[in-house]
Design a protein around this motif. Structure first.
Motif, PDB file in Angstrom:
ATOM      1  N   ARG A 177       0.868  -0.968   0.026  1.00  8.83           N
ATOM      2  CA  ARG A 177       0.080   0.052   0.048  1.00  8.83           C
ATOM      3  C   ARG A 177       0.849   1.346  -0.017  1.00  8.83           C
ATOM      4  N   TRP A 178       2.084   1.302   0.487  1.00  6.57           N
ATOM      5  CA  TRP A 178       3.042   2.258   0.493  1.00  6.57           C
ATOM      6  C   TRP A 178       3.859   2.235  -0.708  1.00  6.57           C
ATOM      7  N   THR A 179       3.467   1.781  -1.849  1.00  2.14           N
ATOM      8  CA  THR A 179       4.307   1.842  -3.245  1.00  2.14           C
ATOM      9  C   THR A 179       4.562   3.274  -3.630  1.00  2.14           C
ATOM     10  N   GLY A 180       6.039   3.600  -3.761  1.00  2.00           N
ATOM     11  CA  GLY A 180       6.678   4.826  -4.079  1.00  2.00           C
ATOM     12  C   GLY A 180       6.672   5.636  -3.111  1.00  2.00           C
ATOM     13  N   ARG A 181       6.451   5.223  -1.754  1.00  2.00           N
ATOM     14  CA  ARG A 181       6.616   6.162  -0.553  1.00  2.00           C
ATOM     15  C   ARG A 181       7.360   5.554   0.459  1.00  2.00           C
ATOM     16  N   VAL A 182       8.303   4.873   0.141  1.00  2.00           N
ATOM     17  CA  VAL A 182       9.176   4.250   1.152  1.00  2.00           C
ATOM     18  C   VAL A 182      10.811   4.315   0.814  1.00  2.00           C
ATOM     19  N   ALA A 183      11.446   4.478   1.795  1.00  2.00           N
ATOM     20  CA  ALA A 183      12.648   4.515   1.840  1.00  2.00           C
ATOM     21  C   ALA A 183      13.637   3.570   2.925  1.00  2.00           C
ATOM     22  N   LEU A 184      14.702   3.200   2.436  1.00  2.00           N
ATOM     23  CA  LEU A 184      15.675   2.277   3.238  1.00  2.00           C
ATOM     24  C   LEU A 184      16.933   2.927   3.603  1.00  2.00           C
ATOM     25  N   VAL A 185      17.370   2.788   4.546  1.00  2.00           N
ATOM     26  CA  VAL A 185      18.899   3.429   4.854  1.00  2.00           C
ATOM     27  C   VAL A 185      19.778   2.593   4.027  1.00  2.00           C
ATOM     28  N   ASP A 186      20.732   3.262   3.395  1.00  2.00           N
ATOM     29  CA  ASP A 186      21.701   2.704   2.358  1.00  2.00           C
ATOM     30  C   ASP A 186      23.053   2.413   3.291  1.00  2.00           C
ATOM     31  N   GLU A 187      23.096   1.401   4.065  1.00  2.00           N
ATOM     32  CA  GLU A 187      24.241   0.794   4.635  1.00  2.00           C
ATOM     33  C   GLU A 187      23.965  -0.586   4.864  1.00  2.00           C
ATOM     34  N   PRO A 188      25.018  -1.512   4.229  1.00  2.00           N
ATOM     35  CA  PRO A 188      24.547  -2.739   4.136  1.00  2.00           C
ATOM     36  C   PRO A 188      24.297  -3.497   5.502  1.00  2.00           C
ATOM     37  N   ALA A 189      25.295  -3.362   6.391  1.00  2.00           N
ATOM     38  CA  ALA A 189      25.176  -4.097   7.714  1.00  2.00           C
ATOM     39  C   ALA A 189      23.976  -3.344   8.598  1.00  2.00           C
ATOM     40  N   ILE A 190      23.148  -2.649   7.990  1.00  2.00           N
ATOM     41  CA  ILE A 190      22.100  -1.779   8.909  1.00  2.00           C
ATOM     42  C   ILE A 190      20.866  -2.140   8.147  1.00  2.00           C
ATOM     43  N   GLY A 191      20.645  -1.443   6.660  1.00  2.00           N
ATOM     44  CA  GLY A 191      19.667  -1.626   5.922  1.00  2.00           C
ATOM     45  C   GLY A 191      19.073  -3.119   5.539  1.00  2.00           C
ATOM     46  N   ILE A 192      19.930  -3.957   5.532  1.00  2.00           N
ATOM     47  CA  ILE A 192      19.568  -5.307   5.207  1.00  2.00           C
ATOM     48  C   ILE A 192      18.766  -5.972   6.261  1.00  2.00           C
ATOM     49  N   PHE A 193      19.043  -5.553   7.498  1.00  2.00           N
ATOM     50  CA  PHE A 193      18.280  -6.250   8.591  1.00  2.00           C
ATOM     51  C   PHE A 193      16.983  -5.477   8.714  1.00  2.00           C
ATOM     52  N   ASP A 194      16.749  -3.969   8.299  1.00  2.00           N
ATOM     53  CA  ASP A 194      15.262  -3.574   8.245  1.00  2.00           C
ATOM     54  C   ASP A 194      14.624  -4.390   7.465  1.00  2.00           C
TER      55      ASP A 194
END
Length: 405
Positions: A177-194
């Protein structure tokens, strides 16, 4: 027993006579100007900050140990630096408040019925063993002095994010439902776990050990994310808390990875935002300070003074106003007002406007920090930020996913 003798201490230290200059390599998490100025005043030294993103900081720490004196980073960024012997063990006899460092670091949990999160819990890499390996068996030497830490999840705009959605689960971060309205942190050892916590909560995949994924699990998770990306699901990938906050301030996202400093920025701007308290638990991280291998003599003494200063009280009050915690909280309590302590550590409603680290108001009267008290939050950890066995492979796949390869 001198275990330090096995390390290379040949590189010269800076300014060993007169007013010394201490060079601190780290990230924006703790390299704050207020801290630098106060350290200079309290310790009678010059302090120079070298502020970079996580990956740049880690690579510089491992490959250029002569360019810094203190490595200010996180336990999950320690493996590579320790492998290259870029930092030297810390002698606990020289850490005057070690007995006051709390059990979250020393044991991996607080309280009688804790959740011991998977991944790189700091205790697993805290103590230096006789063979210079890192482990949880107490010794007289540690790898990193534990300092700042926190329990992260994702943030969402309460004016749109809570409408008919379950925001108390990591699954919300991958809800279509949030398509186009989502962001992830760009750090492999952090963003991968989110992403992994979200995929597992949404029933998209499982992991044998979410804190140490296999190549196959990494591939399956990145495939899920790449499919979402091709469909336009992700709006952006961010690398600093300021960039994360800007996405919501500019109206580009409704839900995303978020750190406490970003929450504070948004609250100060009047953006209706909340940090989720996921039933699956938080993604936790723990920062600390390391000593460069090139330190000896007077500069080594100066570095130990800086380490002791960091856990002496005042610095912990500054990081509390960022929304972070310190490993010696009772020391910092004396430098916080009762209202600040009750809000940041006690989980109680703010009885007045509260300042951020720069002194400007960032918490409105009546606000309540999501997740409750420090002790409640610390007992709700799903996984710690981690450098997994397959970290190099993960970095390659992650960079391909975010478009940096």
């Amino acid at each position: 027993m001198n275990k330090h003798a096995r390390l290379d201490l040949a590189a010269p230290a800076l300014n060993t006579q007169g007013r010394p200059t201490l060079r601190v390599l780290g990230t924006a998490i703790s390299l704050l100007e207020a801290l630098r100025h106060r350290a200079e005043a309290d310790l009678g030294i010059n302090v120079v900050f070298d502020n970079n993103d996580f990956l740049t900081t880690q690579h510089k720490a491992a490959q250029e140990p002569a360019t810094y004196d203190i490595y200010d980073q996180c336990f999950h960024n320690l493996d590579i630096v320790w492998y290259w012997r870029a930092v030297q063990p810390i002698d606990l006899k020289r850490i005057t408040l070690w007995s006051e460092v709390n059990e979250l670091t020393k044991l991996g949990h607080i309280g009688p019925n804790p959740r011991f999160g998977q991944g790189d819990a700091p205790v697993k890499k805290l103590y230096v063993q006789s063979n210079l390996a890192l482990g949880d068996q107490p010794s007289g030497l540690i790898s990193m002095l534990p300092t700042t830490h926190n329990f992260d999840s994702f943030a969402y705009r309460t004016d749109v994010g809570s409408a008919g959605a379950n925001m108390a689960s990591w699954a919300a971060l991958l809800d279509e439902r949030w398509t186009g309205r989502v962001a992830l942190v760009d750090e492999p050892a952090i963003g991968i776990f989110d992403a992994a916590l979200a995929a597992r909560a949404a029933g998209l995949m499982n992991f044998d050990n979410i804190g140490n994924m296999t190549v196959d699990e990494i591939d399956r998770l990145i495939d899920i994310l790449e499919e979402r990306k091709r469909a336009g699901f992700f709006r952006s990938f961010w690398r600093t808390a300021e960039d994360a906050a800007s996405l919501m301030v500019d109206g580009k996202t409704d839900i995303q990875s978020m750190w406490s400093t970003g929450i504070n920025i948004l609250s100060g701007r009047g953006v209706p935002v909340e940090q989720s308290v996921p039933v699956e638990g938080y993604r936790a991280w723990h920062g600390g300070l390391c000593l460069s291998r090139q330190l000896h003599g007077r500069m080594l003494d100066v570095a130990y003074e800086y380490l002791n200063w960091w856990i002496s009280g005042w610095p912990g009050a500054v990081v509390a106003r960022q929304g972070y915690y310190i490993s010696t909280p009772e020391r910092s309590r004396a430098y916080l007002t009762a209202e600040e302590w009750d809000y940041w550590y006690g989980g109680l409603p703010a009885r007045s406007e509260l300042p951020g680290p720069d002194g400007s108001a960032c918490i409105r009267k009546g606000s309540v920090r999501s997740g409750g008290s420090y002790w409640q939050r610390a007992n709700n950890i799903a996984v710690w930020n981690t450098t997994m066995d397959e970290h190099n492979y993960l970095v390659r796949r992650w960079m391909q996913f975010v478009g940096r390869a």
